[in-house]
Design an enzyme around this catalytic site. Structure first.
Site, mmCIF file in Angstrom:
data_model
loop_
_atom_site.group_PDB
_atom_site.id
_atom_site.type_symbol
_atom_site.label_atom_id
_atom_site.label_comp_id
_atom_site.label_asym_id
_atom_site.label_seq_id
_atom_site.Cartn_x
_atom_site.Cartn_y
_atom_site.Cartn_z
ATOM 1 N N ASN A 72 -12.285 -25.052 -27.566
ATOM 2 C CA ASN A 72 -11.225 -26.036 -27.268
ATOM 3 C C ASN A 72 -11.196 -26.044 -25.600
ATOM 4 O O ASN A 72 -10.945 -27.722 -24.316
ATOM 5 C CB ASN A 72 -9.842 -25.695 -26.801
ATOM 6 C CG ASN A 72 -9.499 -26.385 -28.306
ATOM 7 O OD1 ASN A 72 -8.288 -25.199 -28.275
ATOM 8 N ND2 ASN A 72 -8.923 -27.110 -28.595
ATOM 9 N N ASP A 123 -0.949 -28.303 -34.511
ATOM 10 C CA ASP A 123 -1.749 -29.700 -34.144
ATOM 11 C C ASP A 123 -0.636 -30.280 -33.784
ATOM 12 O O ASP A 123 0.234 -30.844 -34.342
ATOM 13 C CB ASP A 123 -2.932 -29.712 -35.192
ATOM 14 C CG ASP A 123 -3.766 -30.678 -34.502
ATOM 15 O OD1 ASP A 123 -3.706 -30.795 -33.457
ATOM 16 O OD2 ASP A 123 -5.021 -31.418 -35.164
HETATM 17 C C1 FPP Z 1 -3.097 -28.922 -30.660
HETATM 18 O O1 FPP Z 1 -2.916 -29.727 -30.771
HETATM 19 C C2 FPP Z 1 -2.619 -28.235 -29.469
HETATM 20 C C3 FPP Z 1 -3.399 -27.531 -28.304
HETATM 21 C C4 FPP Z 1 -4.658 -26.704 -28.638
HETATM 22 C C5 FPP Z 1 -2.576 -26.676 -27.551
HETATM 23 C C6 FPP Z 1 -1.546 -25.471 -28.925
HETATM 24 C C7 FPP Z 1 -0.941 -24.802 -27.741
HETATM 25 C C8 FPP Z 1 0.147 -24.448 -27.579
HETATM 26 C C9 FPP Z 1 1.524 -25.263 -28.252
HETATM 27 C C10 FPP Z 1 0.991 -23.690 -26.673
HETATM 28 C C11 FPP Z 1 1.285 -22.133 -27.706
HETATM 29 C C12 FPP Z 1 1.753 -21.319 -26.859
HETATM 30 C C13 FPP Z 1 2.094 -19.794 -26.783
HETATM 31 C C14 FPP Z 1 3.068 -19.108 -25.830
HETATM 32 C C15 FPP Z 1 1.938 -19.541 -27.935
HETATM 33 P P1 FPP Z 1 -3.828 -31.195 -29.386
HETATM 34 O O2 FPP Z 1 -3.541 -31.902 -28.461
HETATM 35 O O3 FPP Z 1 -5.347 -31.407 -30.549
HETATM 36 O O4 FPP Z 1 -2.689 -33.107 -30.319
HETATM 37 P P2 FPP Z 1 -3.541 -33.971 -30.625
HETATM 38 O O5 FPP Z 1 -4.279 -33.583 -32.326
HETATM 39 O O6 FPP Z 1 -2.379 -34.932 -31.028
HETATM 40 O O7 FPP Z 1 -4.686 -34.621 -29.893
#
Ligand code: FPP
Length: 244
Positions: free
Chosen positions: A66, A18
């Site tokens: 998501n 996250d």
């Molecule tokens: C949460 O951060 C993250 C996600 C919803 C996406 C995570 C995906 C990746 C890191 C890519 C993974 C890739 C592979 C190859 C496994 P957020 O967007 O909720 O962050 P925030 O809470 O700061 O808004």
């Protein structure tokens, strides 16, 4: 006694990655840049885990919830996954990483499904570490799909127990996670591996996922090594296996 690590290095680490959006926002960049940086962090973390003798790493890349994000962000994440499967994960394959994808593939594009299938089949004989990517995954979805499969297989009610149902769960090839890490400062499980984390040690850090590195991983591993895991037993009785 569940087949899990009792030593100081966890066999299986699960991570809720996250903080990508906040990381990008802090730099006045679009959220997507944070996700892209997040992929780099995944690659580094897989290697760091393998170097420390961790056998399984499971990461939450896209939850069933998501889909509710803005259309632009969802399609950006889909595109990123496609690139990750075909390009970045190829590098992991050379490092002896076995890739598995868990989650509901039914609503994904043919292109993405094809790329995931290819990544899995190309790496199926690798055995340094298994990276499971939870994509379009939800812990409740997993429990329901396992029940559906058991019913479809005609498992009689009296034969259905935890072990039998566990064989239908998405991570049926791995021991349960010993250590659950969540970055980004929130202190919740958010419908990640609900069934499998029954006895996991939980570790929460304010570190945003793109900034997660070997030092952060080691802090989690050190905290884990200090925990007293009892699996519901009394401490002194652990060695003779008495249950309470
Ligand atoms: C949460 O951060 C993250 C996600 C919803 C996406 C995570 C995906 C990746 C890191 C890519 C993974 C890739 C592979 C190859 C496994 P957020 O967007 O909720 O962050 P925030 O809470 O700061 O808004």
């Amino acid at each position: 006694m569940p087949e899990q690590a009792l030593g100081s290095v966890p066999r299986h680490v699960a991570i809720v990655m996250d903080g990508n959006g906040r990381w990008a926002k802090k730099r006045h960049m679009p959220r997507f840049v944070g996700h892209k940086q997040g992929v780099d962090t995944v690659l580094k973390t897989v290697r760091a885990c393998a170097d420390r003798g961790i056998e399984y790493l499971t990461v939450f890349a896209f939850s069933s919830e998501n889909w509710k994000r803005p259309h632009e962000e969802v399609s950006g994440l889909m595109e990123l996954m496609l690139v990750a499967a075909s390009k970045y994960l190829g590098r992991l394959a050379e490092d002896g990483v076995r890739i598995r994808i868990i989650g509901d593939r039914s609503h994904l594009s043919d292109k993405l499904r094809g790329a995931w299938n290819e990544a899995e089949s190309r790496t199926r004989h690798n055995n340094r570490i298994t990276l499971s990517v939870a994509f379009n995954y939800g812990g409740r979805w997993d429990i329901v799909q396992a029940c559906r499969q058991a019913i479809r297989d005609g498992v009689p009610e009296h034969e259905l127990d935890e072990a039998r149902l566990g064989r239908y769960m998405a991570l049926n090839y791995a021991p349960d996670p010993d250590l659950f890490i969540r970055t980004g400062g929130e202190v919740r499980i958010s419908n990640f591996l609900l069934w499998q984390t029954a006895y996991a040690e939980l570790f929460f850090t304010p570190c945003l996922w793109p900034e997660f590195d070997a030092t952060e991983l080691d802090a989690a591993l050190t905290a884990y090594a200090r925990r007293d895991r009892r699996f519901g037993m009394v401490k002194d009785a652990q060695s003779d296996g008495a249950q309470h």
